[in-house]
Design a protein around this motif. Structure first.
Motif, PDB file in Angstrom:
ATOM      1  N   LYS A   1      26.933  33.394  46.200  1.00 53.43           N
ATOM      2  CA  LYS A   1      27.530  33.870  47.455  1.00 53.43           C
ATOM      3  C   LYS A   1      28.535  32.852  47.997  1.00 53.43           C
ATOM      4  O   LYS A   1      28.291  31.651  47.952  1.00 53.43           O
ATOM      5  N   GLY A   2      29.639  33.361  48.494  1.00 51.38           N
ATOM      6  CA  GLY A   2      30.631  32.508  49.124  1.00 51.38           C
ATOM      7  C   GLY A   2      31.607  31.868  48.159  1.00 51.38           C
ATOM      8  O   GLY A   2      32.454  31.080  48.568  1.00 51.38           O
ATOM      9  N   TRP A   3      31.490  32.184  46.879  1.00 50.30           N
ATOM     10  CA  TRP A   3      32.405  31.606  45.901  1.00 50.30           C
ATOM     11  C   TRP A   3      33.540  32.571  45.583  1.00 50.30           C
ATOM     12  O   TRP A   3      33.395  33.779  45.718  1.00 50.30           O
ATOM     13  N   THR A   4      34.639  32.007  45.139  1.00 51.76           N
ATOM     14  CA  THR A   4      35.737  32.818  44.623  1.00 51.76           C
ATOM     15  C   THR A   4      35.835  32.541  43.134  1.00 51.76           C
ATOM     16  O   THR A   4      36.023  31.388  42.723  1.00 51.76           O
ATOM     17  N   VAL A   5      35.662  33.585  42.366  1.00 50.10           N
ATOM     18  CA  VAL A   5      35.633  33.432  40.905  1.00 50.10           C
ATOM     19  C   VAL A   5      36.746  34.253  40.281  1.00 50.10           C
ATOM     20  O   VAL A   5      36.957  35.422  40.638  1.00 50.10           O
ATOM     21  N   GLY A   6      37.455  33.650  39.356  1.00 53.49           N
ATOM     22  CA  GLY A   6      38.538  34.337  38.654  1.00 53.49           C
ATOM     23  C   GLY A   6      38.064  34.839  37.307  1.00 53.49           C
ATOM     24  O   GLY A   6      37.395  34.115  36.570  1.00 53.49           O
ATOM     25  N   LEU A   7      38.379  36.087  37.016  1.00 52.28           N
ATOM     26  CA  LEU A   7      38.047  36.668  35.720  1.00 52.28           C
ATOM     27  C   LEU A   7      39.374  36.828  34.978  1.00 52.28           C
ATOM     28  O   LEU A   7      40.214  37.645  35.363  1.00 52.28           O
TER      29      LEU A   7
ATOM     30  N   ARG B   1      45.980  34.570  53.326  1.00 50.10           N
ATOM     31  CA  ARG B   1      45.158  35.494  54.120  1.00 50.10           C
ATOM     32  C   ARG B   1      43.776  35.669  53.471  1.00 50.10           C
ATOM     33  O   ARG B   1      42.755  35.697  54.151  1.00 50.10           O
ATOM     34  N   LEU B   2      43.793  35.790  52.152  1.00 48.80           N
ATOM     35  CA  LEU B   2      42.517  35.960  51.441  1.00 48.80           C
ATOM     36  C   LEU B   2      41.651  34.716  51.586  1.00 48.80           C
ATOM     37  O   LEU B   2      40.442  34.803  51.808  1.00 48.80           O
ATOM     38  N   ARG B   3      42.298  33.560  51.464  1.00 47.40           N
ATOM     39  CA  ARG B   3      41.558  32.312  51.593  1.00 47.40           C
ATOM     40  C   ARG B   3      40.981  32.187  53.006  1.00 47.40           C
ATOM     41  O   ARG B   3      39.820  31.821  53.185  1.00 47.40           O
ATOM     42  N   ALA B   4      41.793  32.548  53.996  1.00 47.78           N
ATOM     43  CA  ALA B   4      41.327  32.477  55.388  1.00 47.78           C
ATOM     44  C   ALA B   4      40.148  33.422  55.595  1.00 47.78           C
ATOM     45  O   ALA B   4      39.154  33.069  56.245  1.00 47.78           O
ATOM     46  N   TYR B   5      40.258  34.608  55.021  1.00 51.21           N
ATOM     47  CA  TYR B   5      39.160  35.581  55.172  1.00 51.21           C
ATOM     48  C   TYR B   5      37.893  35.050  54.519  1.00 51.21           C
ATOM     49  O   TYR B   5      36.804  35.118  55.090  1.00 51.21           O
ATOM     50  N   GLN B   6      38.058  34.522  53.314  1.00 52.31           N
ATOM     51  CA  GLN B   6      36.898  34.022  52.570  1.00 52.31           C
ATOM     52  C   GLN B   6      36.207  32.911  53.359  1.00 52.31           C
ATOM     53  O   GLN B   6      34.974  32.872  53.448  1.00 52.31           O
ATOM     54  N   GLN B   7      37.004  32.020  53.944  1.00 49.41           N
ATOM     55  CA  GLN B   7      36.412  30.898  54.684  1.00 49.41           C
ATOM     56  C   GLN B   7      35.774  31.368  55.987  1.00 49.41           C
ATOM     57  O   GLN B   7      34.721  30.899  56.386  1.00 49.41           O
ATOM     58  N   ARG B   8      36.429  32.313  56.650  1.00 48.57           N
ATOM     59  CA  ARG B   8      35.917  32.809  57.938  1.00 48.57           C
ATOM     60  C   ARG B   8      34.610  33.575  57.759  1.00 48.57           C
ATOM     61  O   ARG B   8      33.662  33.402  58.502  1.00 48.57           O
ATOM     62  N   LYS B   9      34.581  34.412  56.720  1.00 47.64           N
ATOM     63  CA  LYS B   9      33.465  35.328  56.539  1.00 47.64           C
ATOM     64  C   LYS B   9      32.396  34.763  55.599  1.00 47.64           C
ATOM     65  O   LYS B   9      31.258  35.216  55.579  1.00 47.64           O
ATOM     66  N   GLY B  10      32.779  33.775  54.798  1.00 46.76           N
ATOM     67  CA  GLY B  10      31.875  33.280  53.758  1.00 46.76           C
ATOM     68  C   GLY B  10      31.685  34.321  52.674  1.00 46.76           C
ATOM     69  O   GLY B  10      30.632  34.395  52.035  1.00 46.76           O
TER      70      GLY B  10
ATOM     71  N   GLU C   1      47.902  31.116  40.927  1.00 47.84           N
ATOM     72  CA  GLU C   1      47.088  31.791  41.947  1.00 47.84           C
ATOM     73  C   GLU C   1      45.604  31.492  41.740  1.00 47.84           C
ATOM     74  O   GLU C   1      44.868  31.200  42.686  1.00 47.84           O
ATOM     75  N   VAL C   2      45.191  31.555  40.492  1.00 46.39           N
ATOM     76  CA  VAL C   2      43.778  31.308  40.181  1.00 46.39           C
ATOM     77  C   VAL C   2      43.421  29.867  40.531  1.00 46.39           C
ATOM     78  O   VAL C   2      42.366  29.602  41.118  1.00 46.39           O
ATOM     79  N   GLU C   3      44.308  28.951  40.177  1.00 43.87           N
ATOM     80  CA  GLU C   3      44.047  27.532  40.494  1.00 43.87           C
ATOM     81  C   GLU C   3      43.940  27.320  42.000  1.00 43.87           C
ATOM     82  O   GLU C   3      43.136  26.521  42.470  1.00 43.87           O
ATOM     83  N   GLN C   4      44.771  28.042  42.743  1.00 47.72           N
ATOM     84  CA  GLN C   4      44.759  27.865  44.205  1.00 47.72           C
ATOM     85  C   GLN C   4      43.530  28.479  44.862  1.00 47.72           C
ATOM     86  O   GLN C   4      42.997  27.945  45.820  1.00 47.72           O
ATOM     87  N   LEU C   5      43.081  29.621  44.331  1.00 49.71           N
ATOM     88  CA  LEU C   5      42.052  30.386  45.036  1.00 49.71           C
ATOM     89  C   LEU C   5      40.632  30.206  44.504  1.00 49.71           C
ATOM     90  O   LEU C   5      39.676  30.294  45.256  1.00 49.71           O
ATOM     91  N   CYS C   6      40.525  30.003  43.196  1.00 48.35           N
ATOM     92  CA  CYS C   6      39.197  30.167  42.584  1.00 48.35           C
ATOM     93  C   CYS C   6      38.402  28.870  42.484  1.00 48.35           C
ATOM     94  O   CYS C   6      38.919  27.821  42.090  1.00 48.35           O
ATOM     95  N   ASP C   7      37.107  28.976  42.797  1.00 53.50           N
ATOM     96  CA  ASP C   7      36.190  27.851  42.622  1.00 53.50           C
ATOM     97  C   ASP C   7      35.767  27.750  41.162  1.00 53.50           C
ATOM     98  O   ASP C   7      35.355  26.678  40.706  1.00 53.50           O
ATOM     99  N   PHE C   8      35.836  28.845  40.484  1.00 52.68           N
ATOM    100  CA  PHE C   8      35.320  28.895  39.118  1.00 52.68           C
ATOM    101  C   PHE C   8      36.067  29.972  38.343  1.00 52.68           C
ATOM    102  O   PHE C   8      36.564  30.927  38.927  1.00 52.68           O
ATOM    103  N   VAL C   9      36.150  29.793  37.030  1.00 52.02           N
ATOM    104  CA  VAL C   9      36.925  30.724  36.223  1.00 52.02           C
ATOM    105  C   VAL C   9      36.117  31.167  35.008  1.00 52.02           C
ATOM    106  O   VAL C   9      35.445  30.358  34.368  1.00 52.02           O
TER     107      VAL C   9
END
Lengths: 265, 275
Positions: free
Chosen positions: B63-69, B209-218, B230-238
């Motif tokens: 939960k709370g992670w951003t993962v790139g596929l 905007r996506l990053r802000a949403y992810q941080q605000r909402k978890g 984009e993946v490097e900027q957004l994703c915690d894991f790939v």
């Protein structure tokens, strides 16, 4: 329950917005039935004025055409409203939302009814004004006929929509053509006894047959055959249940086949 | 690296031994809400005819992670995402979202999810406002009018709210689609190529905007993309897929180190060329 009603209201709003977005779409709902009724109305006038032996059948012909249109447009309204989701590539959005398949089906039924009323009420008035044929003279029978035909239209629309979900737009033509398949056996323009004996059970297995026989009973004998309407309604409930089950099975099959995401492409 | 990769692959096995039976889950039968991963993919397989489009894929998204596929065309990303969303039923294995099997219990969790994909469009004959209103009501969003105004403000949709969605530019359509994807404040957001048709400036803006949403909402975000920056900027894991299988996973830095590359772009090319 409230959530469910809200989602159905959302879908009805979606279809209302669509209708509102184009006056051509609204016009089209009236255009086809109106043109058809003009042709049959003039034939009715010709038969009536000719004082021929066919004169008495003119009214039956016009009533049959009007009621057939209720069935045809009811099914078409259901199937076309569903096809809008495919054409706009929106089906996956809906399938990913909390909208349940039964709620989608109920919304399509409601919209089919609304489209039908928009299309048929002006045409019945047109027929009355131009040709003096008053379909509302059928009284309570008309309500029973209408309800039964609409339910049949929904049942066929459910199966057609299920086939489109399963087979994609290749099955789109079913929406236009499937009613023609049942037309000869529904005895729209002739009584059931005209059919060969071996074909009559097949005719009686179709709900519209009961309606058109009922209509002839009113117009010829002045008698409302409530027995036919009750049997028809019971059969319709069976068909609607079977159709919804088929819709759900075809939807499940589509999920196994993996076609929902790319539907419409 | 090993510990985090093990965490992501659940039972520690990147490839489970058999596709004939679902992998045993290490979780207790009644997992607490907090302990349940946002997404758990277990021995996921999908066969079309004789072709395995997805072949024994395992991973967990906390939960709370951003993962790139990631993966090339035909790698199985879209099929995997479709199974996670419950639009496609797996041949073997299962995709769980917030503890619910998406093949059988998707209705329990759909209200807490949303998605955006270039394969799907919003009805073209409806205005942006009408579309957001319909989807807001479908998701049971309270105070829908205010929510729509907030989204219009956040995504700069003010001047196009009453235009037909079908008449918008590709970039505007993407912004509207992302706004629709956030209308119910989803706990799990699935994005397929979220900035595919945007110019670099707008793409960066949407990412922020996506990053802000992810941080605000978890919230948890699972996204596919061909844009490695984009993946490097957004994703915690790939998670990188090829021919239906997971071929590599880790953080962007871990993958670069593992494949001795400067960045994720090079890793992707190296894997695509069969390294």
């Amino acid at each position: 329950m409230t959530d469910s009603i809200n989602r159905m209201a959302a879908m009805t709003a979606r279809y209302y917005y669509l209708l509102r977005s184009s006056w051509l779409r609204l016009l089209e709902l009236v255009y086809w039935p109106a043109m058809q009724m003009l042709v049959w109305g003039f034939l009715y006038t010709y038969l009536y004025d000719s004082k021929s032996s066919m004169a008495s059948t003119g009214g039956m012909l016009l009533g049959a055409v009007l009621l057939w249109d209720v069935l045809f447009r009811g099914q078409l309204g259901f199937s076309f409203t569903f096809l809008e989701e495919i054409w706009s590539r929106n089906l996956a959005n809906l399938m990913m939302s909390p909208l349940q398949p039964a709620e989608l089906a109920a919304s399509l039924m409601l919209m089919s009814l609304i489209r039908l009323l928009i299309g048929t009420i002006p045409v019945t008035l047109l027929v009355f004004v131009l040709f003096g044929f008053n379909i509302y003279a059928l009284g309570f029978g008309l309500i029973a006929f209408f309800i039964n035909l609409v339910i049949t239209g929904w049942a066929i629309g459910l199966v057609v929509s299920g086939m489109i979900i399963r087979q994609g737009l290749g099955a789109e033509s079913l929406a236009y053509s499937i009613m023609i398949l049942v037309l000869p056996l529904c005895c729209v323009y002739y009584p059931v006894w005209v059919l060969p004996l071996w074909l009559q059970p097949a005719a009686w297995s179709l709900t519209p047959t009961y309606v058109f026989e009922g209509m002839r009973a009113i117009l010829i004998d002045g008698m409302l055959r409530t027995d036919l309407m009750v049997e028809c309604f019971a059969l319709n409930l069976v068909y609607l249940t079977v159709a919804f089950t088929a819709f759900m099975l075809l939807l499940r099959s589509a999920r196994h086949k993996g076609v929902l995401l790319t539907m419409g492409e | 690296m090993n510990s985090i990769a093990t965490f992501f692959t659940g039972n520690g096995a990147l490839f489970s031994p058999s596709r004939t039976a679902p992998a045993p889950t290490a979780q207790p039968a009644v997992a607490t809400e907090a302990a349940t991963p946002a997404v758990a993919v277990e021995t996921l397989c999908k066969k079309y005819g004789t072709h395995w489009a997805v072949d024994e894929v395992n991973f967990i998204v906390p939960k709370g992670w951003t993962v790139g596929l990631l993966g090339g065309n035909g790698a199985g990303k879209t099929t995997t995402i479709a199974m996670i969303m419950g639009l496609v039923v797996p041949t073997v294995g299962r995709a769980m979202v917030l503890g619910h099997d998406m093949a059988t219990e998707r209705h329990k969790v759909l209200k807490r999810m949303n998605f955006e994909s270039p394969y799907v469009a919003l009805p073209a004959r409806l205005t942006v406002r009408e579309n957001l209103n319909v989807f807001g009501r479908l998701y049971g969003v309270p105070g829908i009018k205010q929510k729509i105004e907030e989204l219009a403000e956040e995504f700069g949709l003010g001047d196009i709210m009453d235009r037909l969605t079908g008449r918008l530019s590709a970039g505007q359509k993407t912004r509207v689609a992302v706004a629709k994807a956030l209308i119910n404040d989803p706990d799990v957001l699935v994005l397929d190529e979220p900035t595919a048709s945007l110019d670099p400036d707008r793409a960066d803006w949407v990412r922020s905007r996506l990053r802000a949403y992810q941080q605000r909402k978890g919230a948890t975000i699972l996204m596919s993309s061909h844009n490695m920056l984009e993946v490097e900027q957004l994703c915690d894991f790939v998670v990188i897929m090829s021919r239906g299988r997971v071929v590599a996973l880790g953080t962007c830095r871990e993958l670069a180190e593992q494949f001795q590359c400067k960045n994720l772009d090079e890793v992707f090319i190296k894997l695509a060329r069969g390294a």
